[in-house]
Design an enzyme around this catalytic site. Structure first.
Site, mmCIF file in Angstrom:
data_model
loop_
_atom_site.group_PDB
_atom_site.id
_atom_site.type_symbol
_atom_site.label_atom_id
_atom_site.label_comp_id
_atom_site.label_asym_id
_atom_site.label_seq_id
_atom_site.Cartn_x
_atom_site.Cartn_y
_atom_site.Cartn_z
ATOM 1 N N GLY A 1 -10.406 27.683 -25.910
ATOM 2 C CA GLY A 1 -9.378 27.957 -24.909
ATOM 3 C C GLY A 1 -7.975 27.582 -25.360
ATOM 4 O O GLY A 1 -7.047 27.552 -24.560
ATOM 5 N N ASN B 1 -19.289 33.730 -22.148
ATOM 6 C CA ASN B 1 -19.466 32.563 -21.285
ATOM 7 C C ASN B 1 -18.337 32.642 -20.262
ATOM 8 O O ASN B 1 -17.189 32.371 -20.583
ATOM 9 C CB ASN B 1 -19.376 31.280 -22.120
ATOM 10 C CG ASN B 1 -19.385 30.033 -21.249
ATOM 11 O OD1 ASN B 1 -19.626 30.124 -20.033
ATOM 12 N ND2 ASN B 1 -19.121 28.888 -21.842
ATOM 13 N N TRP B 2 -18.705 33.035 -19.073
ATOM 14 C CA TRP B 2 -17.671 33.268 -18.043
ATOM 15 C C TRP B 2 -17.097 31.967 -17.494
ATOM 16 O O TRP B 2 -16.090 31.970 -16.816
ATOM 17 C CB TRP B 2 -18.258 34.099 -16.897
ATOM 18 C CG TRP B 2 -18.551 35.537 -17.253
ATOM 19 C CD1 TRP B 2 -18.489 36.126 -18.495
ATOM 20 C CD2 TRP B 2 -18.945 36.572 -16.340
ATOM 21 N NE1 TRP B 2 -18.817 37.455 -18.403
ATOM 22 C CE2 TRP B 2 -19.111 37.759 -17.095
ATOM 23 C CE3 TRP B 2 -19.191 36.612 -14.964
ATOM 24 C CZ2 TRP B 2 -19.492 38.969 -16.507
ATOM 25 C CZ3 TRP B 2 -19.571 37.823 -14.375
ATOM 26 C CH2 TRP B 2 -19.717 38.986 -15.146
ATOM 27 N N LYS B 3 -17.780 30.856 -17.735
ATOM 28 C CA LYS B 3 -17.344 29.553 -17.216
ATOM 29 C C LYS B 3 -17.171 29.622 -15.687
ATOM 30 O O LYS B 3 -17.940 30.318 -15.037
ATOM 31 C CB LYS B 3 -16.077 29.096 -17.937
ATOM 32 C CG LYS B 3 -16.262 29.143 -19.468
ATOM 33 C CD LYS B 3 -15.192 28.425 -20.233
ATOM 34 C CE LYS B 3 -15.501 28.501 -21.733
ATOM 35 N NZ LYS B 3 -14.582 27.738 -22.554
ATOM 36 N N GLU C 1 -19.184 25.492 -31.721
ATOM 37 C CA GLU C 1 -17.911 25.620 -31.014
ATOM 38 C C GLU C 1 -17.044 24.384 -31.263
ATOM 39 O O GLU C 1 -17.217 23.364 -30.575
ATOM 40 C CB GLU C 1 -18.148 25.756 -29.511
ATOM 41 C CG GLU C 1 -18.938 26.983 -29.125
ATOM 42 C CD GLU C 1 -18.629 27.440 -27.706
ATOM 43 O OE1 GLU C 1 -18.450 28.643 -27.526
ATOM 44 O OE2 GLU C 1 -18.538 26.599 -26.793
ATOM 45 N N GLU D 1 -17.919 21.437 -22.532
ATOM 46 C CA GLU D 1 -17.352 21.100 -21.218
ATOM 47 C C GLU D 1 -18.371 20.348 -20.360
ATOM 48 O O GLU D 1 -18.008 19.484 -19.564
ATOM 49 C CB GLU D 1 -16.858 22.392 -20.536
ATOM 50 C CG GLU D 1 -15.591 22.909 -21.217
ATOM 51 C CD GLU D 1 -15.417 24.421 -21.205
ATOM 52 O OE1 GLU D 1 -16.067 25.109 -20.398
ATOM 53 O OE2 GLU D 1 -14.617 24.912 -22.027
ATOM 54 N N SER E 1 -11.977 30.677 -29.099
ATOM 55 C CA SER E 1 -10.881 31.649 -29.225
ATOM 56 C C SER E 1 -11.263 32.896 -30.024
ATOM 57 O O SER E 1 -10.433 33.466 -30.740
ATOM 58 C CB SER E 1 -9.632 30.985 -29.811
ATOM 59 O OG SER E 1 -9.196 29.935 -28.958
ATOM 60 N N HIS F 1 -22.921 22.836 -23.586
ATOM 61 C CA HIS F 1 -21.535 23.255 -23.831
ATOM 62 C C HIS F 1 -20.642 22.007 -23.833
ATOM 63 O O HIS F 1 -20.882 21.071 -23.068
ATOM 64 C CB HIS F 1 -21.069 24.241 -22.757
ATOM 65 C CG HIS F 1 -19.776 24.894 -23.125
ATOM 66 N ND1 HIS F 1 -18.567 24.278 -22.953
ATOM 67 C CD2 HIS F 1 -19.510 26.078 -23.714
ATOM 68 C CE1 HIS F 1 -17.606 25.072 -23.415
ATOM 69 N NE2 HIS F 1 -18.144 26.166 -23.884
HETATM 70 P P1 13P Z 1 -12.681 30.550 -25.517
HETATM 71 O O1 13P Z 1 -13.220 31.815 -26.154
HETATM 72 O O2 13P Z 1 -11.956 30.801 -24.247
HETATM 73 O O3 13P Z 1 -11.922 29.731 -26.512
HETATM 74 O O4 13P Z 1 -13.962 29.690 -25.099
HETATM 75 C C1 13P Z 1 -14.952 29.445 -26.025
HETATM 76 C C2 13P Z 1 -16.117 28.863 -25.342
HETATM 77 O O5 13P Z 1 -16.089 27.729 -24.905
HETATM 78 C C3 13P Z 1 -17.302 29.710 -25.164
HETATM 79 O O6 13P Z 1 -18.383 28.960 -24.730
#
Ligand code: 13P
Length: 249
Positions: free
Chosen positions: A173, A10-12, A167, A97, A213, A95
């Site tokens: 993160g 997931n590149w966000k 998640e 976020e 993570s 997600h």
């Molecule tokens: P990280 O791997 O950076 O913790 O992010 C996880 C995530 O939100 C994947 O969708």
């Protein structure tokens, strides 16, 4: 039959289109795998160049979100048809976020899941608890509620084909991974919840990822758990390490 693992990045909100193409080239040989499905979920503006860049490889492309509306006056939104036409196969839905910063609720996420399935996109449906919820001891109840609401009116056959990502919000993160036991406990509970609502056959088929993570050092242990069928990877999907996560064995 064993479930096939699926590892998605997931590149966000990272990677301009030219950076995206460069990353695809860097990862191309590193993510080759015969037994793991590999997906890059990328920002909308990167979809077309990334689809082009991964042509002829084992990588599929996903979107990070989509609208539940068919088309029309919804400024800034992207429809399932647009994603499909661009060559997208997967779409992340719900997600944390999006839930937090865009106030997406289970009712609208359910509409997104239904629309994605109707169009032939595979949803990667995210669920997860906050640290506060974990400390209150309501993690499993919370996750079960999310799953049941987000999958309302989805048939058993459709559930069998989708991907669910667990998640924990406190592990995203933060560098704080859930312990393997914590991740497995919740992924197992998700499978049991699916079994309860849709039957054991469906529960045996649905793929459940862990996200939060995930890195080159912890992927092997996480993915070896009986109920963890791969990972949804944020930060570590933006570098060569992603190859090590895909080739975790
Ligand atoms: P990280 O791997 O950076 O913790 O992010 C996880 C995530 O939100 C994947 O969708």
């Amino acid at each position: 039959m064993a479930r096939r693992k699926i590892v998605a990045g997931n590149w966000k909100m990272n990677m301009t289109p030219s950076q995206a193409v460069a990353l695809c080239a860097e990862l191309k040989d590193l993510v080759k795998s015969d037994d793991v499905d590999v997906v890059y979920c990328v920002p909308a503006i990167d979809i077309i160049p990334v689809v082009e860049a991964v042509k002829g490889t084992n990588v599929a492309v996903g979107a990070e979100d989509m609208s539940f509306e068919e088309k029309g006056a919804f400024t800034g939104e992207i429809s399932a048809d647009m994603l499909l036409d661009a060559g997208v196969k997967y779409v992340i839905i719900g997600h944390s976020e999006r839930r937090e910063y865009h106030k997406e609720d289970d009712a609208s996420l359910n509409k997104k899941v239904l629309k994605a399935i109707e169009k032939g996109l595979t949803p990667i449906l995210c669920c997860g608890e906050t640290l506060e919820q974990r400390e209150m001891g309501i993690t499993l109840d919370w996750i079960r509620t999310q799953i049941k609401s987000d999958l309302k009116d989805v048939t058993a056959a459709q559930v069998a084909e989708l991907v669910i990502a667990y998640e924990p919000i406190w592990a995203i993160g933060t560098g704080k991974t859930a312990t393997t036991a914590q991740a497995e406990e919740v992924c197992k509970a998700i499978r049991e919840c699916i079994a309860e609502v849709y039957g054991t056959d469906t529960a045996e088929k649905v793929r459940i990822q862990y996200g939060g993570s995930v890195n080159a050092g912890n992927a092997a242990e996480l993915f070896a758990q009986p109920n963890i069928d791969g990972g949804l990877v944020g930060g570590a999907s933006l570098k060569a390490d992603f190859g090590k996560i895909v080739c975790y064995k």
